[in-house]
Write a protein that holds these residues in place. Structure first.
Motif, PDB file in Angstrom:
ATOM      1  N   VAL A   1       0.828  -1.204   0.000  1.00  0.00           N
ATOM      2  CA  VAL A   1       0.000   0.000   0.000  1.00  0.00           C
ATOM      3  C   VAL A   1       0.863   1.255   0.000  1.00  0.00           C
ATOM      4  N   VAL A   2       1.903   1.250   0.831  1.00  0.00           N
ATOM      5  CA  VAL A   2       2.791   2.412   0.907  1.00  0.00           C
ATOM      6  C   VAL A   2       3.511   2.620  -0.417  1.00  0.00           C
ATOM      7  N   ARG A   3       3.801   1.544  -1.119  1.00  0.00           N
ATOM      8  CA  ARG A   3       4.474   1.669  -2.411  1.00  0.00           C
ATOM      9  C   ARG A   3       3.658   2.537  -3.357  1.00  0.00           C
ATOM     10  N   HIS A   4       2.346   2.420  -3.307  1.00  0.00           N
ATOM     11  CA  HIS A   4       1.479   3.272  -4.131  1.00  0.00           C
ATOM     12  C   HIS A   4       1.433   4.696  -3.576  1.00  0.00           C
ATOM     13  N   LEU A   5       1.365   4.814  -2.266  1.00  0.00           N
ATOM     14  CA  LEU A   5       1.265   6.131  -1.641  1.00  0.00           C
ATOM     15  C   LEU A   5       2.445   7.025  -2.010  1.00  0.00           C
ATOM     16  N   VAL A   6       3.664   6.495  -1.918  1.00  0.00           N
ATOM     17  CA  VAL A   6       4.849   7.342  -2.127  1.00  0.00           C
ATOM     18  C   VAL A   6       4.990   7.761  -3.586  1.00  0.00           C
ATOM     19  N   ARG A   7       4.222   7.153  -4.476  1.00  0.00           N
ATOM     20  CA  ARG A   7       4.258   7.553  -5.887  1.00  0.00           C
ATOM     21  C   ARG A   7       3.205   8.599  -6.207  1.00  0.00           C
ATOM     22  N   GLU A   8       2.277   8.820  -5.289  1.00  0.00           N
ATOM     23  CA  GLU A   8       1.206   9.771  -5.532  1.00  0.00           C
ATOM     24  C   GLU A   8       1.679  11.205  -5.308  1.00  0.00           C
ATOM     25  N   ALA A   9       1.045  12.128  -6.027  1.00  0.00           N
ATOM     26  CA  ALA A   9       1.431  13.542  -5.951  1.00  0.00           C
ATOM     27  C   ALA A   9       1.276  14.092  -4.545  1.00  0.00           C
ATOM     28  N   VAL A  10       0.316  13.582  -3.782  1.00  0.00           N
ATOM     29  CA  VAL A  10       0.067  14.111  -2.442  1.00  0.00           C
ATOM     30  C   VAL A  10       1.254  13.884  -1.517  1.00  0.00           C
ATOM     31  N   PHE A  11       2.012  12.836  -1.733  1.00  0.00           N
ATOM     32  CA  PHE A  11       3.155  12.555  -0.869  1.00  0.00           C
ATOM     33  C   PHE A  11       4.217  13.639  -1.028  1.00  0.00           C
ATOM     34  N   ALA A  12       4.536  13.995  -2.258  1.00  0.00           N
ATOM     35  CA  ALA A  12       5.499  15.074  -2.493  1.00  0.00           C
ATOM     36  C   ALA A  12       4.933  16.415  -2.041  1.00  0.00           C
ATOM     37  N   GLU A  13       3.656  16.637  -2.293  1.00  0.00           N
ATOM     38  CA  GLU A  13       3.031  17.908  -1.907  1.00  0.00           C
ATOM     39  C   GLU A  13       3.073  18.109  -0.398  1.00  0.00           C
ATOM     40  N   ALA A  14       2.780  17.079   0.345  1.00  0.00           N
ATOM     41  CA  ALA A  14       2.753  17.194   1.804  1.00  0.00           C
ATOM     42  C   ALA A  14       4.118  17.551   2.366  1.00  0.00           C
ATOM     43  N   PHE A  15       5.179  17.088   1.699  1.00  0.00           N
ATOM     44  CA  PHE A  15       6.530  17.303   2.212  1.00  0.00           C
ATOM     45  C   PHE A  15       7.332  18.270   1.342  1.00  0.00           C
ATOM     46  N   ALA A  16       6.637  19.303   0.852  1.00  0.00           N
ATOM     47  CA  ALA A  16       7.270  20.441   0.174  1.00  0.00           C
ATOM     48  C   ALA A  16       8.168  20.003  -0.976  1.00  0.00           C
ATOM     49  N   ASP A  17       7.709  19.007  -1.727  1.00  0.00           N
ATOM     50  CA  ASP A  17       8.478  18.474  -2.858  1.00  0.00           C
ATOM     51  C   ASP A  17       9.890  18.054  -2.435  1.00  0.00           C
ATOM     52  N   PHE A  18      10.033  17.752  -1.146  1.00  0.00           N
ATOM     53  CA  PHE A  18      11.290  17.252  -0.572  1.00  0.00           C
ATOM     54  C   PHE A  18      12.431  18.270  -0.649  1.00  0.00           C
ATOM     55  N   GLU A  19      12.081  19.540  -0.784  1.00  0.00           N
ATOM     56  CA  GLU A  19      13.105  20.586  -0.733  1.00  0.00           C
ATOM     57  C   GLU A  19      13.444  20.824   0.737  1.00  0.00           C
ATOM     58  N   PRO A  20      14.653  20.488   1.160  1.00  0.00           N
ATOM     59  CA  PRO A  20      14.991  20.508   2.588  1.00  0.00           C
ATOM     60  C   PRO A  20      14.710  21.837   3.283  1.00  0.00           C
ATOM     61  N   ALA A  21      15.074  22.946   2.667  1.00  0.00           N
ATOM     62  CA  ALA A  21      14.882  24.251   3.310  1.00  0.00           C
ATOM     63  C   ALA A  21      13.404  24.554   3.526  1.00  0.00           C
ATOM     64  N   ARG A  22      12.573  24.263   2.546  1.00  0.00           N
ATOM     65  CA  ARG A  22      11.124  24.495   2.686  1.00  0.00           C
ATOM     66  C   ARG A  22      10.517  23.546   3.705  1.00  0.00           C
ATOM     67  N   LEU A  23      10.910  22.282   3.618  1.00  0.00           N
ATOM     68  CA  LEU A  23      10.328  21.283   4.514  1.00  0.00           C
ATOM     69  C   LEU A  23      10.709  21.551   5.965  1.00  0.00           C
ATOM     70  N   ALA A  24      11.935  22.001   6.188  1.00  0.00           N
ATOM     71  CA  ALA A  24      12.397  22.273   7.560  1.00  0.00           C
ATOM     72  C   ALA A  24      11.585  23.365   8.228  1.00  0.00           C
ATOM     73  N   ARG A  25      10.952  24.230   7.449  1.00  0.00           N
ATOM     74  CA  ARG A  25      10.142  25.322   8.007  1.00  0.00           C
ATOM     75  C   ARG A  25       8.695  24.904   8.262  1.00  0.00           C
ATOM     76  N   LYS A  26       8.325  23.715   7.802  1.00  0.00           N
ATOM     77  CA  LYS A  26       6.950  23.257   7.959  1.00  0.00           C
ATOM     78  C   LYS A  26       6.657  22.881   9.409  1.00  0.00           C
ATOM     79  N   GLN A  27       5.419  23.062   9.815  1.00  0.00           N
ATOM     80  CA  GLN A  27       4.952  22.638  11.121  1.00  0.00           C
ATOM     81  C   GLN A  27       4.287  21.259  10.984  1.00  0.00           C
ATOM     82  N   PRO A  28       4.799  20.247  11.685  1.00  0.00           N
ATOM     83  CA  PRO A  28       4.226  18.897  11.547  1.00  0.00           C
ATOM     84  C   PRO A  28       2.718  18.850  11.788  1.00  0.00           C
ATOM     85  N   GLU A  29       2.237  19.633  12.754  1.00  0.00           N
ATOM     86  CA  GLU A  29       0.802  19.599  13.035  1.00  0.00           C
ATOM     87  C   GLU A  29      -0.020  20.140  11.876  1.00  0.00           C
TER      88      GLU A  29
END
Length: 249
Positions: free
Chosen positions: A30-58
Motif C-alpha cells: 500500500v505504501v508503495r502506491h502512496l509514495v508515488r502519488e502527488a500528495v506525498f510530495a506535496e505534503a513534504f514540500a516536494d522534498f526541498e529541505p529548506a522548505r520542509l524544515a520550516r513546515k509545522q508537523p501539526e
C-alpha cells in the motif's frame, strides 16, 4: 557493477521520507502506491529541505493525514521534518548529504572479507555521528542499513521477515536484538561475497521467500507462514533439512 551516483539533497530527502513511510509495520504494497502519488510530495514540500524544515508537523497532519494514513503512525510526520533540519545542518558543513556520506568512506561494493570489516567499522562511525546530530530514525542499525541499501551500497535491511527466516534456518538464535540483527546482515553479506553476487540479490530472495507483501509477488507460490510451525512439506528449504520451523505431517 559501478555504484550509482549518490543523489542530490532533494532526492536524498525523498529517500528519508520514503524509508520512514515504509517503516514500523506499514503495509509495503500500500505504501508503495502512496509514495508515488502527488500528495506525498506535496505534503513534504516536494522534498526541498529548506522548505520542509520550516513546515509545522501539526499543519501537515491537519491537511494531509487523511491521505497519508497508510503510513500508520502520525509521529512519522514530525520525524520527516526533523530529518530535513538535520540535512540542512549537514549541508551547511559538508555541502551536501552525499559528500557527508562519502567522508566516512564506507565501501559501496563488497568483494572481500576485508571490505565487509571496513563496511561495519565505518558504518558504526556514521551511526555514532548521526546520533550526535540527533538524526531521527536513521540512528537505528536497521533503518541506517535500509538507507544505505536504497543508496546502492551492498547493504541489507534485516527487517522482521528477514530475521524470521534467519532464525528458522539457524543463521541467528533470535529474531530481535541488536546483536542478532547485525549478525544476520553480516552473514548475508558474507554469503553474497562467497557466491560472487550482490547482497541485494540475497536480500530480495529472502524477502520474497519470507512473504513480504511486495516481494512475494516475484514468486508463483508462497512458503513461509507468519508463525511457527510450518507445514509446507514441499518447501525446498525444509526438504533439505535447513528449516527449524518445518513440521512434517
Amino acid at each position: 557493477m559501478k555504484p550509482q551516483p549518490l543523489p542530490g539533497d532533494q532526492d536524498m530527502m525523498r529517500h528519508f521520507a520514503v524509508a520512514i513511510a515504509f517503516s514500523q509495520g506499514a503495509r509495503s504494497s500500500v505504501v508503495r502506491h502512496l509514495v508515488r502519488e502527488a500528495v506525498f510530495a506535496e505534503a513534504f514540500a516536494d522534498f526541498e529541505p529548506a522548505r520542509l524544515a520550516r513546515k509545522q508537523p501539526e499543519v501537515i497532519l491537519r491537511r494531509y493525514w487523511d491521505r497519508l494514513g497508510h503510513m500508520r503512525f502520525r509521529g512519522k510526520i514530525e520525524r520527516i521534518v526533523e530529518c530535513a533540519k538535520v540535512l540542512l545542518g549537514v549541508q551547511h558543513e559538508f555541502g551536501s548529504f552525499g559528500a557527508y556520506l562519502k567522508s566516512f568512506r564506507i565501501p559501496r561494493r563488497l568483494c572481500t572479507t576485508e571490505d565487509i570489516d571496513s563496511f561495519w567499522e565505518r558504518f558504526d562511525r556514521l551511526r555514532a555521528d548521526l546520533r550526535l546530530r540527533k538524526m531521527p530514525f536513521f540512528q537505528s542499525t536497521t533503518s541506517l542499513l535500509q538507507l544505505l541499501l536504497d543508496l546502492d551500497y551492498d547493504s541489507v535491511k534485516p527487517d522482521l521477515i528477514v530475521m524470521r527466516l534467519a532464525r528458522r534456518i539457524g543463521m541467528v538464535d533470535r529474531e530481535l536484538g541488536e546483536r542478532q540483527i547485525r549478525k544476520a546482515a553480516r552473514s548475508i553479506q558474507e554469503y553474497a561475497v562467497a557466491q560472487g553476487i550482490r547482497a541485494q540479490a540475497v536480500d530480495i530472495q529472502i524477502l520474497a521467500f519470507g512473504g513480504q507483501t511486495g516481494a512475494r509477488e516475484l514468486l508463483t507460490r508462497r512458503f513461509c507462514p507468519a508463525s511457527d510451525p510450518c507445514h509446507h512439506n514441499d518447501c525446498p528449504v525444509g526438504n533439505n533439512g535447513l528449516c527449524k520451523a518445518l513440521t512434517i505431517s
